[in-house]
Design a protein around this motif. Structure first.
Motif, PDB file in Angstrom:
ATOM      1  N   LEU A  62       0.820  -1.216   0.000  1.00  0.00           N
ATOM      2  CA  LEU A  62       0.000   0.000   0.000  1.00  0.00           C
ATOM      3  C   LEU A  62       0.857   1.270   0.000  1.00  0.00           C
ATOM      4  O   LEU A  62       0.335   2.378  -0.128  1.00  0.00           O
ATOM      5  CB  LEU A  62      -0.913   0.013   1.237  1.00  0.00           C
ATOM      6  N   GLY A  63       2.174   1.087   0.184  1.00  0.00           N
ATOM      7  CA  GLY A  63       3.077   2.239   0.229  1.00  0.00           C
ATOM      8  C   GLY A  63       3.114   2.935   1.575  1.00  0.00           C
ATOM      9  O   GLY A  63       3.569   4.077   1.674  1.00  0.00           O
ATOM     10  N   ILE A  64       2.647   2.250   2.635  1.00  0.00           N
ATOM     11  CA  ILE A  64       2.573   2.904   3.952  1.00  0.00           C
ATOM     12  C   ILE A  64       3.459   2.234   4.998  1.00  0.00           C
ATOM     13  O   ILE A  64       3.389   2.562   6.178  1.00  0.00           O
ATOM     14  CB  ILE A  64       1.113   2.941   4.469  1.00  0.00           C
ATOM     15  N   ASP A  65       4.317   1.292   4.586  1.00  0.00           N
ATOM     16  CA  ASP A  65       5.131   0.558   5.560  1.00  0.00           C
ATOM     17  C   ASP A  65       6.094   1.459   6.327  1.00  0.00           C
ATOM     18  O   ASP A  65       6.331   1.259   7.516  1.00  0.00           O
ATOM     19  CB  ASP A  65       5.889  -0.589   4.884  1.00  0.00           C
ATOM     20  N   LYS A  66       6.659   2.480   5.656  1.00  0.00           N
ATOM     21  CA  LYS A  66       7.558   3.418   6.343  1.00  0.00           C
ATOM     22  C   LYS A  66       6.816   4.134   7.472  1.00  0.00           C
ATOM     23  O   LYS A  66       7.343   4.309   8.573  1.00  0.00           O
ATOM     24  CB  LYS A  66       8.111   4.445   5.356  1.00  0.00           C
ATOM     25  N   HIS A  67       5.598   4.559   7.178  1.00  0.00           N
ATOM     26  CA  HIS A  67       4.787   5.275   8.169  1.00  0.00           C
ATOM     27  C   HIS A  67       4.415   4.356   9.332  1.00  0.00           C
ATOM     28  O   HIS A  67       4.548   4.746  10.504  1.00  0.00           O
ATOM     29  CB  HIS A  67       3.522   5.811   7.495  1.00  0.00           C
ATOM     30  N   ILE A  68       3.975   3.152   9.024  1.00  0.00           N
ATOM     31  CA  ILE A  68       3.579   2.200  10.069  1.00  0.00           C
ATOM     32  C   ILE A  68       4.766   1.891  10.979  1.00  0.00           C
ATOM     33  O   ILE A  68       4.647   1.886  12.209  1.00  0.00           O
ATOM     34  CB  ILE A  68       3.028   0.896   9.446  1.00  0.00           C
ATOM     35  N   PHE A  69       5.933   1.655  10.368  1.00  0.00           N
ATOM     36  CA  PHE A  69       7.111   1.324  11.177  1.00  0.00           C
ATOM     37  C   PHE A  69       7.556   2.512  12.025  1.00  0.00           C
ATOM     38  O   PHE A  69       7.885   2.356  13.207  1.00  0.00           O
ATOM     39  CB  PHE A  69       8.265   0.853  10.293  1.00  0.00           C
ATOM     40  N   ALA A  70       7.581   3.704  11.447  1.00  0.00           N
ATOM     41  CA  ALA A  70       8.017   4.894  12.191  1.00  0.00           C
ATOM     42  C   ALA A  70       7.153   5.114  13.428  1.00  0.00           C
ATOM     43  O   ALA A  70       7.666   5.383  14.527  1.00  0.00           O
ATOM     44  CB  ALA A  70       7.974   6.120  11.288  1.00  0.00           C
ATOM     45  N   GLN A  71       5.849   4.983  13.269  1.00  0.00           N
ATOM     46  CA  GLN A  71       4.944   5.188  14.397  1.00  0.00           C
ATOM     47  C   GLN A  71       5.054   4.053  15.418  1.00  0.00           C
ATOM     48  O   GLN A  71       5.011   4.288  16.636  1.00  0.00           O
ATOM     49  CB  GLN A  71       3.501   5.313  13.892  1.00  0.00           C
ATOM     50  N   SER A  72       5.211   2.827  14.939  1.00  0.00           N
ATOM     51  CA  SER A  72       5.360   1.669  15.835  1.00  0.00           C
ATOM     52  C   SER A  72       6.648   1.777  16.649  1.00  0.00           C
ATOM     53  O   SER A  72       6.665   1.495  17.855  1.00  0.00           O
ATOM     54  CB  SER A  72       5.379   0.366  15.030  1.00  0.00           C
ATOM     55  N   ALA A  73       7.733   2.183  15.980  1.00  0.00           N
ATOM     56  CA  ALA A  73       9.025   2.320  16.657  1.00  0.00           C
ATOM     57  C   ALA A  73       8.968   3.420  17.715  1.00  0.00           C
ATOM     58  O   ALA A  73       9.517   3.268  18.817  1.00  0.00           O
ATOM     59  CB  ALA A  73      10.119   2.621  15.635  1.00  0.00           C
ATOM     60  N   LYS A  74       8.296   4.507  17.393  1.00  0.00           N
ATOM     61  CA  LYS A  74       8.178   5.620  18.347  1.00  0.00           C
ATOM     62  C   LYS A  74       7.424   5.171  19.602  1.00  0.00           C
ATOM     63  O   LYS A  74       7.820   5.503  20.728  1.00  0.00           O
ATOM     64  CB  LYS A  74       7.465   6.799  17.691  1.00  0.00           C
ATOM     65  N   ARG A  75       6.361   4.401  19.418  1.00  0.00           N
ATOM     66  CA  ARG A  75       5.599   3.894  20.573  1.00  0.00           C
ATOM     67  C   ARG A  75       6.451   2.945  21.420  1.00  0.00           C
ATOM     68  O   ARG A  75       6.397   2.974  22.653  1.00  0.00           O
ATOM     69  CB  ARG A  75       4.327   3.179  20.094  1.00  0.00           C
ATOM     70  N   GLU A  76       7.253   2.113  20.741  1.00  0.00           N
ATOM     71  CA  GLU A  76       8.102   1.159  21.466  1.00  0.00           C
ATOM     72  C   GLU A  76       9.168   1.890  22.284  1.00  0.00           C
ATOM     73  O   GLU A  76       9.452   1.519  23.430  1.00  0.00           O
ATOM     74  CB  GLU A  76       8.759   0.190  20.484  1.00  0.00           C
ATOM     75  N   VAL A  77       9.752   2.924  21.712  1.00  0.00           N
ATOM     76  CA  VAL A  77      10.789   3.702  22.405  1.00  0.00           C
ATOM     77  C   VAL A  77      10.244   4.311  23.696  1.00  0.00           C
ATOM     78  O   VAL A  77      10.929   4.350  24.729  1.00  0.00           O
ATOM     79  CB  VAL A  77      11.342   4.805  21.469  1.00  0.00           C
ATOM     80  N   LYS A  78       8.999   4.768  23.656  1.00  0.00           N
ATOM     81  CA  LYS A  78       8.391   5.418  24.825  1.00  0.00           C
ATOM     82  C   LYS A  78       8.199   4.460  26.001  1.00  0.00           C
ATOM     83  O   LYS A  78       8.048   4.897  27.145  1.00  0.00           O
ATOM     84  CB  LYS A  78       7.048   6.040  24.434  1.00  0.00           C
ATOM     85  N   LYS A  79       8.234   3.161  25.731  1.00  0.00           N
ATOM     86  CA  LYS A  79       8.063   2.169  26.798  1.00  0.00           C
ATOM     87  C   LYS A  79       9.341   1.963  27.610  1.00  0.00           C
ATOM     88  O   LYS A  79       9.321   1.316  28.657  1.00  0.00           O
ATOM     89  CB  LYS A  79       7.652   0.815  26.202  1.00  0.00           C
ATOM     90  N   HIS A  80      10.461   2.479  27.114  1.00  0.00           N
ATOM     91  CA  HIS A  80      11.758   2.192  27.727  1.00  0.00           C
ATOM     92  C   HIS A  80      12.507   3.492  28.020  1.00  0.00           C
ATOM     93  O   HIS A  80      12.212   4.539  27.459  1.00  0.00           O
ATOM     94  CB  HIS A  80      12.597   1.308  26.796  1.00  0.00           C
ATOM     95  N   ASN A  81      13.481   3.369  28.874  1.00  0.00           N
ATOM     96  CA  ASN A  81      14.294   4.530  29.242  1.00  0.00           C
ATOM     97  C   ASN A  81      15.696   4.362  28.652  1.00  0.00           C
ATOM     98  O   ASN A  81      16.639   3.964  29.335  1.00  0.00           O
ATOM     99  CB  ASN A  81      14.357   4.661  30.765  1.00  0.00           C
ATOM    100  N   PHE A  82      15.834   4.666  27.356  1.00  0.00           N
ATOM    101  CA  PHE A  82      17.115   4.496  26.677  1.00  0.00           C
ATOM    102  C   PHE A  82      18.012   5.713  26.902  1.00  0.00           C
ATOM    103  O   PHE A  82      17.542   6.849  26.940  1.00  0.00           O
ATOM    104  CB  PHE A  82      16.907   4.300  25.172  1.00  0.00           C
ATOM    105  N   ASP A  83      19.310   5.444  27.029  1.00  0.00           N
ATOM    106  CA  ASP A  83      20.283   6.540  27.143  1.00  0.00           C
ATOM    107  C   ASP A  83      20.561   7.167  25.781  1.00  0.00           C
ATOM    108  O   ASP A  83      20.755   8.379  25.668  1.00  0.00           O
ATOM    109  CB  ASP A  83      21.598   6.020  27.739  1.00  0.00           C
TER     110      ASP A  83
END
Length: 379
Positions: A62-83
């Motif tokens: 559909l041409g939306i995989d970049k968008h789906i991944f970017a948003q999914s990755a951002k949500r995952e990052v918020k779950k953790h406290n990365f340096d």
């Protein structure tokens, strides 16, 4: 440090992907806690000591995989406290964003300008304008460079850095150049004694033949057409063509130019170091490359290189000392001149020594260490 590395694929296939795998393993060896956030994991590439987070990255058709991944990755990052959060571009966030694919607009301009058929060029322009994939590529690339979305940008060449400044008006001091690194144990001048005769015998080339090498995926963008046209204007040079591309099309071109008998179309190979070892000169008139690894591998192998200003790896070349830099890929006259100059054995040996010496400072570990130094500085 607790470090997150983010890219849509974790595999050893593809330049950015291989780089991410190598960097993740290096960081673990240095004692850091490494987390990989990705949408696709090649199980054979996984390594002990790394925590993997698999997130959605669907929608390619559909041409939306970049968008789906970017948003999914951002949500995952918020779950953790990365340096440190390290992204590999076109996500729109990251403490450190590595730009390995260059600027999309520059690539498009170079690619479209290389198309000779006006109707086909119009068709491709229209396709890009209507493409959701292209829209999200542009959108997230622009987001990468907005102040506040990064702490440092890492460009793989000075050419890419200059493009980012020109197109996105990013302050020069925000961008650090870190050229791709090379496995200098795998690619080195000693391979010539080990493998040259084997490969030359295999492809009906004599010890005294003057052999050029072209190696790359995507023959059109890498400029094979221009190499063949240059070969027509040299009397004795032979050409090894290694990599994935439209072999039948370029065989026809070679036949049209009456040089097919001097060409060896090899196709993709696993042990590319053997082909560098069998060649005398590496010719790579690329239309656009942010920092072509093959250029650096060739230099590490002791080959003089002929490439273009549109290859970011040309920033490593000392023009007229270890290679030649063309002002444009279709400058056949200059390419022929440089090929003929390098028939001189003494000149070629001087260039070879200078090339391999230069690459001693561009090993993979040097590159990874520079990335780690950037993390430490901003932590």
């Amino acid at each position: 440090m607790k470090i997150a590395l983010i890219h849509k694929k974790y595999t050893t296939h593809g330049g950015t992907e291989r780089y991410m795998v190598g960097l993740s393993k290096f960081l673990v060896k240095k004692g850091h806690e490494v987390h990989v956030i990705t949408g696709n994991i090649d199980e054979s590439s996984k390594s002990e000591g790394i925590t993997y987070h698999l997130v959605p990255a669907w929608g390619k058709h559909l041409g939306i995989d970049k968008h789906i991944f970017a948003q999914s990755a951002k949500r995952e990052v918020k779950k953790h406290n990365f340096d440190i959060i390290q992204s590999f571009s076109r996500l729109g966030f990251g403490d450190v964003i590595r730009i390995g694919g260059g600027c999309h607009q520059v690539f498009l301009d170079k690619y479209l300008s290389s198309l000779e058929n006006p109707l086909y060029k119009f068709k491709k322009k229209l396709e890009y304008k209507l493409s959701l994939q292209d829209f999200f590529t542009r959108y997230y690339e622009a987001e990468d460079f907005k102040k506040g979305n990064y702490k440092k940008i890492v460009a793989v060449s000075q050419m890419v850095k200059d493009d980012i400044i020109k197109i996105y008006d990013v302050p020069e001091n925000d961008i650090i150049v870190n050229h791709n690194g090379v496995d200098i144990e795998k690619f080195n001048p000693n391979n010539k004694n080990k493998f040259s005769q084997e490969i030359r015998n295999k492809h009906d080339l004599s010890e005294n033949d003057y052999v050029l090498l072209f190696l790359g995926t995507g023959f059109k963008r890498k400029g094979l057409k221009y190499v063949l046209e240059s070969l027509k204007n040299t009397k004795s040079a032979k050409l090894l063509i290694v990599g994935k591309g439209d072999i039948d099309k370029f065989k026809s071109k070679a036949e049209e130019l009456s040089v097919l008998d001097r060409c060896r179309f090899i196709g993709p190979v696993r042990e590319v170091e053997k082909y560098y070892a069998a060649a005398d000169v590496f010719v790579f008139p690329s239309i656009y490359d942010p920092c072509a690894n093959v250029t650096l591998e060739a230099m590490a192998s002791g080959l003089p290189v002929i490439t273009t200003v549109d290859n970011g790896a040309s920033g490593v070349i000392e023009n007229k000392k270890n290679g030649y830099i063309l002002d444009r890929p279709d400058n056949i006259k200059k390419m022929v001149e440089y090929i003929k100059r390098l028939e001189d054995t003494d000149l070629r040996e001087s260039f070879s020594e200078n090339a391999s010496h230069k690459m001693q400072k561009h090993g993979k570990k040097d590159n990874y260490q520079k990335m780690l130094d950037i993390y430490i500085k901003i932590f």
